[in-house]
Scaffold this active site. Structure first.
Site, PDB file in Angstrom:
ATOM      1  CB  SER A   1       4.885   1.135 -16.597  1.00 23.43           C
ATOM      2  OG  SER A   1       3.548   0.965 -16.921  1.00 23.43           O
TER       3      SER A   1
ATOM      4  CG  ASN B   1       5.973   5.422 -16.469  1.00 25.49           C
ATOM      5  OD1 ASN B   1       5.080   6.197 -16.129  1.00 25.49           O
ATOM      6  ND2 ASN B   1       5.743   4.367 -17.222  1.00 25.49           N
TER       7      ASN B   1
ATOM      8  CD  GLU C   1       8.479   5.546 -23.150  1.00 28.52           C
ATOM      9  OE1 GLU C   1       9.442   6.269 -22.885  1.00 28.52           O
ATOM     10  OE2 GLU C   1       7.917   4.855 -22.282  1.00 28.52           O
TER      11      GLU C   1
ATOM     12  CG  HIS D   1       5.235   2.087 -22.144  1.00 28.62           C
ATOM     13  ND1 HIS D   1       5.820   3.190 -21.579  1.00 28.62           N
ATOM     14  CD2 HIS D   1       4.194   1.769 -21.329  1.00 28.62           C
ATOM     15  CE1 HIS D   1       5.172   3.519 -20.485  1.00 28.62           C
ATOM     16  NE2 HIS D   1       4.179   2.667 -20.315  1.00 28.62           N
TER      17      HIS D   1
HETATM   18  N1  LIG Z   1      -2.427   1.924 -16.217  1.00 29.00           N
HETATM   19  C1  LIG Z   1      -1.677   2.664 -17.027  1.00 29.00           C
HETATM   20  O1  LIG Z   1      -1.897   3.875 -17.192  1.00 29.00           O
HETATM   21  C2  LIG Z   1      -0.547   2.026 -17.796  1.00 29.00           C
HETATM   22  C3  LIG Z   1       0.053   2.755 -18.834  1.00 29.00           C
HETATM   23  C4  LIG Z   1       1.033   2.146 -19.602  1.00 29.00           C
HETATM   24  C5  LIG Z   1       1.434   0.841 -19.297  1.00 29.00           C
HETATM   25  N2  LIG Z   1       0.846   0.173 -18.259  1.00 29.00           N
HETATM   26  C6  LIG Z   1       1.293  -1.223 -18.014  1.00 29.00           C
HETATM   27  O2  LIG Z   1       0.331  -2.093 -18.596  1.00 29.00           O
HETATM   28  C7  LIG Z   1       0.280  -3.321 -17.851  1.00 29.00           C
HETATM   29  C8  LIG Z   1      -1.137  -3.567 -17.392  1.00 29.00           C
HETATM   30  O3  LIG Z   1      -1.530  -2.504 -16.537  1.00 29.00           O
HETATM   31  P1  LIG Z   1      -3.068  -2.162 -16.292  1.00 29.00           P
HETATM   32  O4  LIG Z   1      -3.104  -0.784 -15.749  1.00 29.00           O
HETATM   33  O5  LIG Z   1      -3.878  -2.522 -17.483  1.00 29.00           O
HETATM   34  O6  LIG Z   1      -3.381  -3.206 -15.085  1.00 29.00           O
HETATM   35  P2  LIG Z   1      -4.805  -3.733 -14.612  1.00 29.00           P
HETATM   36  O7  LIG Z   1      -4.634  -4.084 -13.185  1.00 29.00           O
HETATM   37  O8  LIG Z   1      -5.894  -2.795 -14.996  1.00 29.00           O
HETATM   38  O9  LIG Z   1      -5.023  -5.077 -15.488  1.00 29.00           O
HETATM   39  C9  LIG Z   1      -4.166  -6.174 -15.423  1.00 29.00           C
HETATM   40  C10 LIG Z   1      -4.934  -7.407 -15.910  1.00 29.00           C
HETATM   41  O10 LIG Z   1      -4.007  -8.499 -16.036  1.00 29.00           O
HETATM   42  C11 LIG Z   1      -4.700  -9.668 -15.691  1.00 29.00           C
HETATM   43  N3  LIG Z   1      -3.753 -10.738 -15.407  1.00 29.00           N
HETATM   44  C12 LIG Z   1      -3.026 -10.957 -14.276  1.00 29.00           C
HETATM   45  N4  LIG Z   1      -2.300 -12.078 -14.415  1.00 29.00           N
HETATM   46  C13 LIG Z   1      -2.543 -12.567 -15.659  1.00 29.00           C
HETATM   47  C14 LIG Z   1      -2.092 -13.712 -16.388  1.00 29.00           C
HETATM   48  N5  LIG Z   1      -1.231 -14.577 -15.864  1.00 29.00           N
HETATM   49  N6  LIG Z   1      -2.583 -13.909 -17.632  1.00 29.00           N
HETATM   50  C15 LIG Z   1      -3.473 -13.056 -18.171  1.00 29.00           C
HETATM   51  N7  LIG Z   1      -3.943 -11.958 -17.522  1.00 29.00           N
HETATM   52  C16 LIG Z   1      -3.483 -11.726 -16.292  1.00 29.00           C
HETATM   53  C17 LIG Z   1      -5.563  -9.249 -14.498  1.00 29.00           C
HETATM   54  O11 LIG Z   1      -6.631 -10.177 -14.280  1.00 29.00           O
HETATM   55  C18 LIG Z   1      -6.040  -7.872 -14.967  1.00 29.00           C
HETATM   56  O12 LIG Z   1      -7.283  -7.963 -15.661  1.00 29.00           O
HETATM   57  C19 LIG Z   1       1.291  -3.161 -16.706  1.00 29.00           C
HETATM   58  O13 LIG Z   1       2.513  -3.726 -17.087  1.00 29.00           O
HETATM   59  C20 LIG Z   1       1.395  -1.651 -16.567  1.00 29.00           C
HETATM   60  O14 LIG Z   1       2.614  -1.249 -16.013  1.00 29.00           O
HETATM   61  C21 LIG Z   1      -0.138   0.717 -17.512  1.00 29.00           C
END
Ligand SMILES: NC(=O)c1ccc[n+]([C@@H]2O[C@H](COP(=O)([O-])OP(=O)(O)OC[C@H]3O[C@@H](n4cnc5c(N)ncnc54)[C@H](O)[C@@H]3O)[C@@H](O)[C@H]2O)c1
Length: 296
Positions: A118, A189, A151, A139
């Site tokens: 993000s 963001n 994005e 993104h």
């Molecule tokens: N939540 C949102 O609305 C949103 C929107 C756009 C982008 N993002 C981005 O997407 C990414 C994920 O966010 P999220 O909200 O899905 O987080 P989340 O916490 O829901 O999920 C993250 C997952 O990554 C796993 N993980 C951690 N270390 C790991 C590794 N070494 N190998 C494989 N898996 C691993 C965790 O076990 C978990 O299941 C982040 O970079 C976040 O900034 C989030």
């Protein structure tokens, strides 16, 4: 590109895997946690059922979509023939640098390495690899199967060829890609997080309550969801991580996360995913609340 690897089966990773698999790609979904993989597949299955209920998918297509996804706990087992890897692991710079170094060592030389970060610098992530020209930001927005925007963020060294491939891939997925340069928070963001932080500040200062703040923004500004509800949906830990990256990146106090947000994350109140944030998502209320938030 046919063989896709998605890293992380959380909120975003399962949505990204779902979207690729429903479009017909073979997806290897990787998470360090077996539980997260099971939860991710169960979420995809439920979301496919919702699409069936709306008459936009058949049971056979659901089975095909789920059949396109394989799960792995080891990256080394998942990416031997990958053509594109989309990393969607936890928003933590150190972790992402480590994963990209590993991806670079394990993936075929022609494989594009994309990140769903993000806010973290694509240029910095790319520098952890020996193929920075093939590293790019992809993104997606949450919930991925529904939201149209992607994005596409070019790092300093990203080749045009890499950019074009990911831009086209996003269109194949039925999304609308937008070209963005690599600065903290990108566009989405950079604009959204200061608004969410200000909504939290407004609550913290006692100007109004949670529902009141959200109602003002929904009914007054025609936002489909209030900023506090949206923060719960994104994950308060994710919001905090993004604000910290922008605060560090711009050295500007306007991005400093509000202390209430910091406290809530420290207390484990992360929003929908932990069952409580600004609203209560305990099991009894969760289905109803989540349905109201996201379904038409
Ligand atoms: N939540 C949102 O609305 C949103 C929107 C756009 C982008 N993002 C981005 O997407 C990414 C994920 O966010 P999220 O909200 O899905 O987080 P989340 O916490 O829901 O999920 C993250 C997952 O990554 C796993 N993980 C951690 N270390 C790991 C590794 N070494 N190998 C494989 N898996 C691993 C965790 O076990 C978990 O299941 C982040 O970079 C976040 O900034 C989030």
């Amino acid at each position: 590109m046919k063989n896709i690897v998605v890293i992380g089966a959380g909120t975003m990773g399962n949505g990204i895997a779902h979207t690729f698999a429903q479009t017909g790609f073979k997806v290897n979904l990787v998470d360090v946690s077996e539980e997260a993989l099971q939860k991710g597949i169960s979420t995809i299955s439920k979301n496919l059922d919702r699409i069936i209920a709306k008459g936009n998918l058949t049971e056979e297509q659901k089975a095909e979509t789920l059949g396109n996804i394989s799960t792995f706990t080891q990256l080394s087992d998942a990416c031997g023939n990958a053509e594109l890897i989309v990393e969607a692991a936890t928003e933590n710079q150190e972790l992402k640098l480590k994963i990209f170094k590993q991806m670079d060592e394990l993936a075929p030389a022609n494989c594009i390495l994309a990140t769903n970060t993000s806010s973290i610098s694509i240029t910095k992530i790319a520098a952890a690899t020996k193929r920075p020209e093939k590293v790019i930001g992809m993104h997606f927005m949450n919930p991925v199967p529904i939201m149209k925007l992607v994005e596409i963020i070019k790092g300093y060294s990203t080749l045009k060829e890499t950019f074009d491939a990911i831009f086209e891939m996003s269109k194949i997925l039925g999304k609308v890609p937008v070209e963005v340069n690599d600065y903290p928070g990108f566009v989405a963001n950079r604009i959204l997080m200061p608004m969410i932080n200000e909504a939290i500040e407004t609550l913290y200062n006692g100007v109004a309550g949670v529902e009141e703040i959200d109602t003002v923004m929904k009914l007054g500004m025609a936002h489909p969801m209030g900023p506090l509800q949206l923060a719960d949906f994104i994950g308060l830990d994710v919001c905090l991580a993004i604000l910290n990256v922008m605060y560090d990146g711009f050295k500007n106090p306007k991005y400093a996360p509000n202390p209430l947000l910091v406290n809530m994350v420290t207390a484990g109140k992360l929003g929908v995913k932990s069952g409580e944030g600004f609203y209560d998502y305990s099991e009894s209320k969760k289905a109803e609340k989540v349905a109201k938030m996201f379904m038409k």
